[in-house]
Design a protein around this motif. Structure first.
Motif, PDB file in Angstrom:
ATOM      1  N   ALA A  84       0.818  -1.220   0.000  1.00 35.24           N
ATOM      2  CA  ALA A  84       0.000   0.000   0.000  1.00 35.24           C
ATOM      3  C   ALA A  84       0.849   1.266   0.000  1.00 35.24           C
ATOM      4  N   LYS A  85       2.152   1.130  -0.200  1.00 35.16           N
ATOM      5  CA  LYS A  85       3.008   2.317  -0.279  1.00 35.16           C
ATOM      6  C   LYS A  85       2.713   3.088  -1.567  1.00 35.16           C
ATOM      7  N   GLU A  86       2.652   4.413  -1.451  1.00 35.05           N
ATOM      8  CA  GLU A  86       2.477   5.244  -2.648  1.00 35.05           C
ATOM      9  C   GLU A  86       3.796   5.270  -3.420  1.00 35.05           C
ATOM     10  N   VAL A  87       3.758   4.746  -4.643  1.00 28.42           N
ATOM     11  CA  VAL A  87       4.961   4.633  -5.465  1.00 28.42           C
ATOM     12  C   VAL A  87       5.177   5.902  -6.286  1.00 28.42           C
ATOM     13  N   ALA A  88       4.077   6.496  -6.759  1.00 29.34           N
ATOM     14  CA  ALA A  88       4.168   7.738  -7.544  1.00 29.34           C
ATOM     15  C   ALA A  88       2.838   8.477  -7.455  1.00 29.34           C
ATOM     16  N   VAL A  89       2.915   9.805  -7.537  1.00 29.15           N
ATOM     17  CA  VAL A  89       1.714  10.642  -7.439  1.00 29.15           C
ATOM     18  C   VAL A  89       1.793  11.749  -8.487  1.00 29.15           C
ATOM     19  N   LEU A  90       0.661  12.043  -9.108  1.00 33.01           N
ATOM     20  CA  LEU A  90       0.536  13.214  -9.981  1.00 33.01           C
ATOM     21  C   LEU A  90      -0.583  14.078  -9.417  1.00 33.01           C
ATOM     22  N   ASP A  91      -0.255  15.308  -9.058  1.00 36.88           N
ATOM     23  CA  ASP A  91      -1.226  16.238  -8.506  1.00 36.88           C
ATOM     24  C   ASP A  91      -2.090  16.808  -9.633  1.00 36.88           C
ATOM     25  N   LEU A  92      -3.416  16.747  -9.471  1.00 34.08           N
ATOM     26  CA  LEU A  92      -4.344  17.193 -10.518  1.00 34.08           C
ATOM     27  C   LEU A  92      -5.016  18.514 -10.175  1.00 34.08           C
ATOM     28  N   GLY A  93      -4.457  19.246  -9.244  1.00 32.85           N
ATOM     29  CA  GLY A  93      -5.076  20.476  -8.764  1.00 32.85           C
ATOM     30  C   GLY A  93      -4.887  21.661  -9.687  1.00 32.85           C
ATOM     31  N   GLU A  94      -4.859  22.851  -9.099  1.00 38.18           N
ATOM     32  CA  GLU A  94      -4.828  24.096  -9.868  1.00 38.18           C
ATOM     33  C   GLU A  94      -3.628  24.174 -10.802  1.00 38.18           C
ATOM     34  N   GLY A  95      -2.472  23.749 -10.322  1.00 41.06           N
ATOM     35  CA  GLY A  95      -1.264  23.804 -11.150  1.00 41.06           C
ATOM     36  C   GLY A  95      -1.394  22.958 -12.395  1.00 41.06           C
ATOM     37  N   PHE A  96      -1.978  21.781 -12.243  1.00 43.90           N
ATOM     38  CA  PHE A  96      -2.205  20.876 -13.375  1.00 43.90           C
ATOM     39  C   PHE A  96      -3.158  21.522 -14.375  1.00 43.90           C
ATOM     40  N   GLN A  97      -4.258  22.073 -13.866  1.00 42.77           N
ATOM     41  CA  GLN A  97      -5.256  22.670 -14.761  1.00 42.77           C
ATOM     42  C   GLN A  97      -4.703  23.911 -15.465  1.00 42.77           C
ATOM     43  N   LYS A  98      -3.855  24.637 -14.762  1.00 40.87           N
ATOM     44  CA  LYS A  98      -3.226  25.801 -15.387  1.00 40.87           C
ATOM     45  C   LYS A  98      -2.254  25.356 -16.485  1.00 40.87           C
ATOM     46  N   GLU A  99      -1.523  24.284 -16.217  1.00 39.44           N
ATOM     47  CA  GLU A  99      -0.538  23.771 -17.176  1.00 39.44           C
ATOM     48  C   GLU A  99      -1.200  23.327 -18.474  1.00 39.44           C
ATOM     49  N   PHE A 100      -2.320  22.620 -18.357  1.00 37.79           N
ATOM     50  CA  PHE A 100      -2.920  21.993 -19.543  1.00 37.79           C
ATOM     51  C   PHE A 100      -4.205  22.675 -20.014  1.00 37.79           C
ATOM     52  N   GLY A 101      -4.664  23.656 -19.262  1.00 34.91           N
ATOM     53  CA  GLY A 101      -5.824  24.425 -19.709  1.00 34.91           C
ATOM     54  C   GLY A 101      -7.165  23.757 -19.490  1.00 34.91           C
ATOM     55  N   GLN A 102      -7.142  22.523 -18.963  1.00 33.96           N
ATOM     56  CA  GLN A 102      -8.372  21.766 -18.721  1.00 33.96           C
ATOM     57  C   GLN A 102      -8.158  20.859 -17.515  1.00 33.96           C
ATOM     58  N   PRO A 103      -9.239  20.428 -16.878  1.00 37.07           N
ATOM     59  CA  PRO A 103      -9.100  19.495 -15.758  1.00 37.07           C
ATOM     60  C   PRO A 103      -8.942  18.051 -16.216  1.00 37.07           C
ATOM     61  N   TYR A 104      -8.701  17.180 -15.259  1.00 33.44           N
ATOM     62  CA  TYR A 104      -8.724  15.727 -15.450  1.00 33.44           C
ATOM     63  C   TYR A 104      -9.991  15.245 -14.764  1.00 33.44           C
ATOM     64  N   ILE A 105     -10.847  14.524 -15.470  1.00 32.71           N
ATOM     65  CA  ILE A 105     -12.110  14.096 -14.877  1.00 32.71           C
ATOM     66  C   ILE A 105     -12.307  12.591 -15.018  1.00 32.71           C
ATOM     67  N   VAL A 106     -13.178  12.058 -14.173  1.00 29.77           N
ATOM     68  CA  VAL A 106     -13.613  10.664 -14.293  1.00 29.77           C
ATOM     69  C   VAL A 106     -15.142  10.662 -14.275  1.00 29.77           C
ATOM     70  N   LEU A 107     -15.723   9.769 -15.055  1.00 32.71           N
ATOM     71  CA  LEU A 107     -17.183   9.674 -15.103  1.00 32.71           C
ATOM     72  C   LEU A 107     -17.588   8.298 -15.618  1.00 32.71           C
TER      73      LEU A 107
END
Length: 397
Positions: A84-107
């Protein structure tokens, strides 16, 4: 039946509907969508849509409606299936949305499909045919014709084959077969109430538990009302037709972390998807017929880009039809853009599968060492996927 529309789309899935919508938005062409199922709908469970998908959906005019059904996760997390150790993380917050101009969503896939279908219905120049198993397509000077399971013929000016991994339209270009990955997926959703108060489920993140030749993906969908889980493992006996059995699932995940073992109790074991992709091909177009989505570039889902690449196809196809005077020119220009891009994503998905499913201890240690050095806000590693669209298709102001 004769002429039904200017353009026929074979296949009423996410790619086919997005193509119909894109063509209708960008041209004055009428479209007929032929679907083999008795009604338009989508099976499966959750779908992840990265910023390159949201950019297309925005330009197709359906982004805001889709966001009503979506969840915006805070992080993408890779966890070790045993510790259960976290091996890698990608933050999807404001910085991510600013970088790519859109959010990451699941549905839920059915929510995405329904929004696209309803947008097509509102168009007025898109019609729908069900119970249509299209066997092949042919063409002469200025017409393209499809033939269904009853031998009925429907004609138009052009045909777009969006008929999936087992595409019949693809057979016009190459006599190949889907490639068996030996992996199988069990997918499903459950009401969020069933796991309420259960600390074993992360409601803010997309979590991928990874181990040798297996993984488990978890995330909430439908505004957080449902919880989506996908269990994937490599079957060690694909010689039998029903390979990848529930019994093998249980065996393969023995010894996994208690949180994973608990999550597996909620998996519906009646339905499984044996996972196939296709090898990239060099041509999708002949005259007034072309391919789109899985029929052109079916891929393994390890990058969560299969549906996304179909959306990219749809947007580019609409743009090229607006730009060129003939279908042949437009379709050639479309595939010149899309074949290199989709082939790169196909092959990268295979490589990423090998990385996350590594079984050699030295390979695993090296992978984890590299992952641990990665900062959650370093977005360079995903720029080739998520940043592509904005870099190559600047909006016309």
């Amino acid at each position: 039946m004769g002429n039904v529309s200017d353009i026929i789309v074979v296949g009423g899935g996410i790619g086919g509907l997005a193509a119909a919508l894109s063509v209708s938005n960008e041209t004055d062409k009428s479209v007929a969508v032929f679907e083999q199922a008795p009604e338009f709908g989508e099976v499966g469970a959750g779908i992840q849509l990265a910023p390159n998908a949201l950019e297309v959906l925005d330009r197709l005019g359906v982004k805001e409606e889709i966001l009503k059904h979506a969840v915006l996760p805070k992080r993408l997390v890779l966890k070790d299936v045993y510790t259960a150790k976290e091996v890698a993380v990608l933050d999807l917050g404001e910085g991510f949305q600013k970088e790519f101009g859109q959010p990451y969503i699941v549905l839920h896939r059915s929510d995405l499909h329904r929004v696209l279908y309803e947008a097509c219905q509102r168009k007025g120049n898109i019609q729908f045919f069900t119970n249509q198993v299209i066997q092949t397509a042919e063409q002469d000077d200025n017409t393209a014709t499809i033939i269904n399971q009853n031998g009925e013929r429907f004609t138009a000016e052009a045909v777009i084959g969006a008929d999936g991994v087992k595409s019949n339209i693809r057979k016009l270009f190459i006599d190949d077969a889907p490639v068996n990955s030996a992996y199988v997926a069990y997918r499903g959703t459950l009401p969020i109430e069933e796991i309420a108060g259960n600390d074993n489920f992360g409601l803010d993140d997309v979590i991928m538990w990874i181990g040798p030749n297996l993984h488990l993906v978890q995330y909430p969908v439908r505004r957080g009302e449902l919880y989506n889980q996908v269990v994937v493992f490599k079957s060690y006996d694909t010689t039998v037709e029903d390979w990848g059995t529930p019994e093998e699932l249980t065996r393969r995940f023995e010894g996994s972390h208690p949180q994973v073992e608990n999550a597996l109790k909620f998996i519906n074991r009646q339905f499984r998807w044996q996972m196939f992709d296709r090898n990239p091909i060099e041509n999708w177009t002949t005259g007034n017929i072309t391919l789109l989505g899985d029929s052109g570039h079916a891929m393994l889902q390890y990058l969560a880009q299969g549906g996304v690449q179909a959306l990219e196809d749809a947007f580019v196809l609409g743009e090229k039809l607006k730009e060129y005077n003939t279908y042949e020119e437009a379709f050639k220009a479309y595939q010149e853009v899309r074949i290199p891009r989709s082939a790169m994503v196909q092959t990268t998905a295979r490589k990423w599968g090998e990385i996350i499913h590594a079984e050699d201890p030295i390979t695993i240690a090296l992978r984890n060492h590299i992952f641990e050095k990665h900062q959650p806000t370093d977005y360079n590693v995903v720029d080739f996927l998520y940043g592509y669209f904005n870099k190559n298709y600047q909006r016309v102001k």
